[in-house]
Design a protein around this motif. Sequence first.
Motif: not given
Length: 503
Positions: A178-182, A231-232, A254-259, A261-263
């Motif tokens: 899972s990815l956490y963005i602070g 996963t999340t 930027v998140l959408e360009e690199n991951f 997010l639909n999965i």
Amino acid sequence: MIELFLNEERYENDIRALLMAFYHGEKIFARKLGTDAGENSVKPGVGGENLVSRTLEVVYAGGGLRLTLKDGDGQVLGESCRAVFPSDHTEGKNCLKTALYDLLCEAAGRTLPWGTLTGIRPTKLPMAFYDSGRSQEEAAEYLRQTYKVSEEKIRLCTQVAANEKRILEGVDKERSFSLYIGIPFCPTICLYCSFSSYPLNIWAKEVDHYLEALFKEIRQVRSMVDKSCMTTVYMGGGTPTSLNGEQMDRLLSVLEENFDLNIAREFTIEAGRPDSVTQDKLRVIKNHGIERISINPQTMNQKTLDVIGRRHTTEDVERAFDMARRVGFSNINMDLILGLPGESSEDVANTLERIGKLAPESMTVHSLAVKRASRLNQNLELYPPASQEEVNRMIHMAWQAAEAMGLEPYYLYRQKNMAGNLENVGYAKPGKECLYNILIMEEKQSIIAVGAGGTSKILYPEENRIERVENVKSVKDYIERIDEMIERKRQKFPKSGIFEKRA
């Protein structure tokens, strides 16, 4: 002050934890005892300072155990002896904690809701029973007999574990992350806060610089992992909605360009402070396909909001919630804190009634934890904590209110210095639970954290261990040392295994 005398250091942390549970807020000083406790005892009030409220002597000798509790004048309050002390580490710890717990219960004239359990994740115990095919009733009996947990907490713990098991089914925990963005900025810093948060009015000029560093870290992390294993996603802080609409849009792009997010099974953004929520920001978040947000009042009593430094009104909470509904959010969480300075059960009843009218899909109930770095801890004489009994009443009221709202408990954890030695509980409508909360609290999956103050936790299931990779907490240091933060990950992240793309 409590003086703790030990002739060995065995189980010292467990002893401290139980003492703190019974005597919340008192400092504990440990001293070395010789084999004969009487020869080396230090008189209370050493140096003319009459500060010692009680002493505890713990002596392991002759294969047995002796515990002696005294008051500040040296009078014995109680003693417990075990002629045979188990050599096995786990059995020895349980034996010691049971003996000490019984002694402290008698001296204090009360029991603890969680009995001898002082750990952060009590649900791991029933979860282990379920994983081995044993029943909820067997797990309950184990908690009752081994740890003297109260019937209410047994029901809570076993129910949470059962819901966790259901929610985690089908998640490839060991081969995913899972990815956490602070986002470490907030409108103001709350009295109880100890997070790496920076007031926006002072740090506004640094936000764009921070985002550029964050974007760099996100892009580099993308090159290190198999993005199909995500996963999340969870964006926390601080307060992510401290960003303006354009900044939030850039970050999500930027998140959408690199991951992909639909999965991801879920994406949560904390809109924790109602005074940071605008319709523009909510629309940006919704337009990026994000369904779950958290709007956190902490309390619906204005006098308390003013005391804790949240510069908004209870009406602002209701307006932000209504705005989110009108934008189209159908999965909204609300955080509450019980045991806030000056609050009574009647105040909590008011909060729960107003939250119930809003009908969020989930509600996370925290017992106040007085953190060392918080302003609250530095001014405890001005803000005395509520009693354990009062906070326990509040917790019970919150559970009843959650059930009335159709919410079930689905994750649970505890913290040091928590009001009433109690717990934090997440309640949700079935199907609206936050999977990320379970994964991070139960340490069931690798969590990759980007941003200032983030701690990545890489799970090695074959070795039963977790590797931690920490980012610096300071925004200034994070911006200036972003290449070092990236290199830390590059050195620590495995080059195969959980992040290797599988055929």
